[in-house]
Design a protein around this motif. Structure first.
Motif, PDB file in Angstrom:
ATOM      1  N   GLY A  69      20.361   8.002  -7.387  1.00 23.44           N
ATOM      2  CA  GLY A  69      19.588   8.131  -6.160  1.00 23.44           C
ATOM      3  C   GLY A  69      18.160   8.556  -6.378  1.00 23.44           C
ATOM      4  O   GLY A  69      17.706   9.577  -5.891  1.00 23.44           O
ATOM      5  N   ALA A  70      17.442   7.774  -7.136  1.00 30.48           N
ATOM      6  CA  ALA A  70      16.015   8.051  -7.330  1.00 30.48           C
ATOM      7  C   ALA A  70      15.321   8.014  -5.977  1.00 30.48           C
ATOM      8  O   ALA A  70      15.719   7.263  -5.100  1.00 30.48           O
ATOM      9  CB  ALA A  70      15.412   7.020  -8.260  1.00 30.48           C
ATOM     10  N   PRO A  71      14.293   8.833  -5.798  1.00 29.14           N
ATOM     11  CA  PRO A  71      13.651   8.883  -4.495  1.00 29.14           C
ATOM     12  C   PRO A  71      12.995   7.567  -4.094  1.00 29.14           C
ATOM     13  O   PRO A  71      12.317   6.940  -4.887  1.00 29.14           O
ATOM     14  CB  PRO A  71      12.595   9.984  -4.658  1.00 29.14           C
ATOM     15  N   CYS A  72      13.269   7.137  -2.874  1.00 31.58           N
ATOM     16  CA  CYS A  72      12.698   5.919  -2.308  1.00 31.58           C
ATOM     17  C   CYS A  72      11.982   6.295  -1.037  1.00 31.58           C
ATOM     18  O   CYS A  72      12.549   6.969  -0.187  1.00 31.58           O
ATOM     19  CB  CYS A  72      13.805   4.932  -1.935  1.00 31.58           C
ATOM     20  N   GLN A  73      10.782   5.851  -0.854  1.00 32.92           N
ATOM     21  CA  GLN A  73      10.066   6.250   0.355  1.00 32.92           C
ATOM     22  C   GLN A  73       8.982   5.258   0.739  1.00 32.92           C
ATOM     23  O   GLN A  73       8.520   4.480  -0.083  1.00 32.92           O
ATOM     24  CB  GLN A  73       9.450   7.643   0.153  1.00 32.92           C
ATOM     25  N   CYS A  74       8.604   5.292   2.001  1.00 35.67           N
ATOM     26  CA  CYS A  74       7.488   4.489   2.494  1.00 35.67           C
ATOM     27  C   CYS A  74       6.223   5.330   2.436  1.00 35.67           C
ATOM     28  O   CYS A  74       6.247   6.510   2.764  1.00 35.67           O
ATOM     29  CB  CYS A  74       7.692   4.092   3.956  1.00 35.67           C
ATOM     30  N   ALA A  75       5.127   4.718   2.038  1.00 31.19           N
ATOM     31  CA  ALA A  75       3.847   5.422   2.057  1.00 31.19           C
ATOM     32  C   ALA A  75       3.255   5.326   3.455  1.00 31.19           C
ATOM     33  O   ALA A  75       3.045   4.237   3.972  1.00 31.19           O
ATOM     34  CB  ALA A  75       2.897   4.809   1.045  1.00 31.19           C
ATOM     35  N   LYS A 130       0.453   7.312   6.469  1.00 29.39           N
ATOM     36  CA  LYS A 130      -0.894   7.836   6.509  1.00 29.39           C
ATOM     37  C   LYS A 130      -1.014   9.252   5.937  1.00 29.39           C
ATOM     38  O   LYS A 130      -1.905   9.549   5.170  1.00 29.39           O
ATOM     39  CB  LYS A 130      -1.391   7.834   7.952  1.00 29.39           C
ATOM     40  N   SER A 131      -0.094  10.106   6.299  1.00 29.27           N
ATOM     41  CA  SER A 131      -0.256  11.503   5.905  1.00 29.27           C
ATOM     42  C   SER A 131       0.930  12.024   5.121  1.00 29.27           C
ATOM     43  O   SER A 131       1.167  13.214   5.044  1.00 29.27           O
ATOM     44  CB  SER A 131      -0.480  12.356   7.148  1.00 29.27           C
ATOM     45  N   GLY A 132       1.701  11.119   4.544  1.00 25.25           N
ATOM     46  CA  GLY A 132       2.846  11.559   3.757  1.00 25.25           C
ATOM     47  C   GLY A 132       3.796  10.406   3.524  1.00 25.25           C
ATOM     48  O   GLY A 132       3.397   9.253   3.581  1.00 25.25           O
ATOM     49  N   THR A 133       5.041  10.732   3.280  1.00 20.74           N
ATOM     50  CA  THR A 133       6.014   9.679   3.008  1.00 20.74           C
ATOM     51  C   THR A 133       7.249   9.867   3.876  1.00 20.74           C
ATOM     52  O   THR A 133       7.550  10.964   4.327  1.00 20.74           O
ATOM     53  CB  THR A 133       6.449   9.709   1.534  1.00 20.74           C
ATOM     54  N   LEU A 134       7.957   8.770   4.084  1.00 22.23           N
ATOM     55  CA  LEU A 134       9.155   8.762   4.917  1.00 22.23           C
ATOM     56  C   LEU A 134      10.269   8.108   4.132  1.00 22.23           C
ATOM     57  O   LEU A 134      10.087   7.021   3.602  1.00 22.23           O
ATOM     58  CB  LEU A 134       8.875   7.955   6.188  1.00 22.23           C
ATOM     59  N   GLU A 143      13.556  11.373   6.787  1.00 22.82           N
ATOM     60  CA  GLU A 143      12.900  12.634   6.438  1.00 22.82           C
ATOM     61  C   GLU A 143      11.439  12.374   6.098  1.00 22.82           C
ATOM     62  O   GLU A 143      11.127  11.535   5.267  1.00 22.82           O
ATOM     63  CB  GLU A 143      13.590  13.296   5.230  1.00 22.82           C
ATOM     64  N   PHE A 144      10.585  13.115   6.733  1.00 19.41           N
ATOM     65  CA  PHE A 144       9.149  12.942   6.527  1.00 19.41           C
ATOM     66  C   PHE A 144       8.622  14.059   5.625  1.00 19.41           C
ATOM     67  O   PHE A 144       8.957  15.221   5.807  1.00 19.41           O
ATOM     68  CB  PHE A 144       8.424  12.990   7.873  1.00 19.41           C
ATOM     69  N   HIS A 145       7.835  13.701   4.639  1.00 18.68           N
ATOM     70  CA  HIS A 145       7.210  14.690   3.769  1.00 18.68           C
ATOM     71  C   HIS A 145       5.703  14.535   3.834  1.00 18.68           C
ATOM     72  O   HIS A 145       5.170  13.507   3.439  1.00 18.68           O
ATOM     73  CB  HIS A 145       7.682  14.530   2.322  1.00 18.68           C
ATOM     74  N   ALA A 146       5.063  15.540   4.358  1.00 21.32           N
ATOM     75  CA  ALA A 146       3.604  15.480   4.432  1.00 21.32           C
ATOM     76  C   ALA A 146       3.041  15.536   3.023  1.00 21.32           C
ATOM     77  O   ALA A 146       3.572  16.222   2.158  1.00 21.32           O
ATOM     78  CB  ALA A 146       3.072  16.642   5.254  1.00 21.32           C
TER      79      ALA A 146
END
Ligand SMILES: [Zn+2]
Length: 433
Positions: A392-398, A400-404, A409-412
């Motif tokens: 489960g390597a981290p996968c996220q969308c880039a 404007k002000s962080g990743t989702l 889960e949103f990370h600023a």
């Protein structure tokens, strides 16, 4: 450091009726290499071009038009010639005699974008679509390079070459195999599943901003491009009336300042998309599938299809230098889905460029909303393709002000300290131009 790359020569079983496609692919590939070599060698005044980027910017469009090769093969042809030019320059600097590189040996360069490598066969891109070729494997491959490297799951396929032996009329793949289990591998950008992934989504438009990213960048001016195209067609139309009744606008043959302006604009847009990806540490860039976009388009259809395809190709070849992967996803529902709560409904659009979710009232620019959905689609695909061993390597969308991530889960981002900046959290903030 020990060289972990091995080259394995394997004979290919090419369907008889497809041999000619491979020969033509080779001819056009060498045409790209020779054209580049000619251009780069002592150009213009005794100066040799050794920058791949410079050569691609100068020759890519022309060679795409002159050949039926895929974008990737054109690019490989250009790069091959630039590599040879570099070696030539090195010889010149040592005072050795040398001349402009010539390409006549039967050889085509393939990588993961122009070929799909399997353990028992390879799928090669040609001037006439893909051709599937089985490997001719020995009865007892153990203790041969084929058994040790080609069939060994500890090795992955790298950039390889297709060659042809005239005396036996046989095609061979010179497969370059790279060991994947080495420690050093963890620090390279090339593989693999256990890697951190961040996706930049890009929405393309026929009006307003040409491209809108999931990080909230509004790039290029599609309206200005449309204007330039109409200007071009006007001139072209009056010329054609006096000459022939062939009414087909050949965008490829456009050769005036409008055409140059459009290509420059596409290059500028591709550079900005790449800046956006680099600035947000993206590993992937997602576009909508361009063939589907074509069917949605009204006037100027061919032009938009061409422009979107070109922009995609520019981004793809420039991204390769940074090890960023570029992919297409299906455009289904990307404009109707709320990127905040997921509610999908055609009534979610207030106007062409304004999105308002009927369920959670999230309101934002419609193209920006779509670009976030595009990023999420690729993320889902990457996530489902992950092997269990990746843990489960981290996968996220880039954004404007962080990743989702896919769980919402949103990370600023750490450096996002701008006071009052709109976040991508489910709020009603409007992100406009
Ligand atoms: Zn919503």
């Amino acid at each position: 450091m020990e060289d972990a790359i091995r080259t394995v020569k394997v004979k290919l079983n090419v369907p008889t009726e497809r041999c000619d496609d491979l020969h033509q692919t080779k001819d056009q590939f060498l045409h790209c290499a020779n054209t580049t070599s000619e251009w780069a060698w002592r150009h213009p005044n005794d100066y040799c071009v050794t920058s791949k980027q410079k050569a691609e910017n100068a020759l890519y469009d022309r060679l795409r038009d002159e050949t039926e090769l895929t974008a990737n093969l054109v690019q490989k042809g250009i790069r091959r010639a630039i590599e040879a030019t570099k070696s030539g320059v090195a010889r010149l600097e040592k005072g050795e005699k040398t001349s402009q590189p010539q390409f006549d040996a039967w050889s085509v360069v393939y990588d993961k974008r122009s070929a799909t490598f399997h353990r028992d066969h390879v799928s090669l891109s040609t001037v006439n679509g893909r051709v599937e070729c089985d490997y001719v494997l020995p009865d007892d491959p153990e203790d041969t390079p084929i058994g040790e490297y080609l069939l060994n799951e500890d090795y992955e396929f790298r950039m390889s070459t297709l060659q042809y032996d005239r005396s036996t009329a046989s095609f061979y793949l010179h497969a370059r195999m790279r060991r994947t289990t080495d420690k050093q591998d963890q620090f390279t950008t090339t593989s693999d599943d256990a890697k951190h992934r961040t996706v930049l989504g890009v929405d393309l438009n026929v009006d307003g901003s040409l491209a809108v990213t999931s990080t909230g960048a509004f790039i290029g001016n599609a309206d200005e491009m449309n204007h330039r195209r109409r200007e071009f067609e006007k001139t072209r139309g009056s010329m054609q009336q006096t000459r022939t009744r062939s009414a087909h606008l050949s965008i490829q043959s456009m050769n005036d300042r409008e055409h140059r302006w459009i290509q420059d604009e596409l290059h500028r847009a591709s550079n900005r998309i790449l800046d956006e990806a680099r600035n947000h540490g993206c590993t992937h860039i997602a576009f909508e599938n361009l063939t589907d976009i074509r069917t949605r388009m009204g006037g100027g259809k061919r032009f938009h299809a061409w422009a979107f395809r070109r922009l995609f190709e520019y981004v793809e070849y420039k991204a390769e230098m940074d090890g960023i992967e570029v992919a297409r996803v299906s455009p289904a529902y990307t404009s109707q889905r709320c990127s905040s709560c997921g509610f999908t409904h055609e009534g979610n659009r207030r106007s062409k460029h304004q999105f308002v979710c009927q369920k959670c009232e999230y309101e934002l620019n419609a193209d920006y909303n779509a670009s976030k959905n595009i990023a999420r689609k690729l993320l889902k695909r990457l996530h489902s393709g992950q092997t269990s061993s990746s843990g489960g390597a981290p996968c996220q969308c880039a954004l404007k002000s962080g990743t989702l991530n896919l769980n919402g889960e949103f990370h600023a981002s750490v450096d996002s300290t701008v006071e009052g900046e709109s976040t991508d959290k489910p709020t009603t903030s409007v992100v406009g131009h």
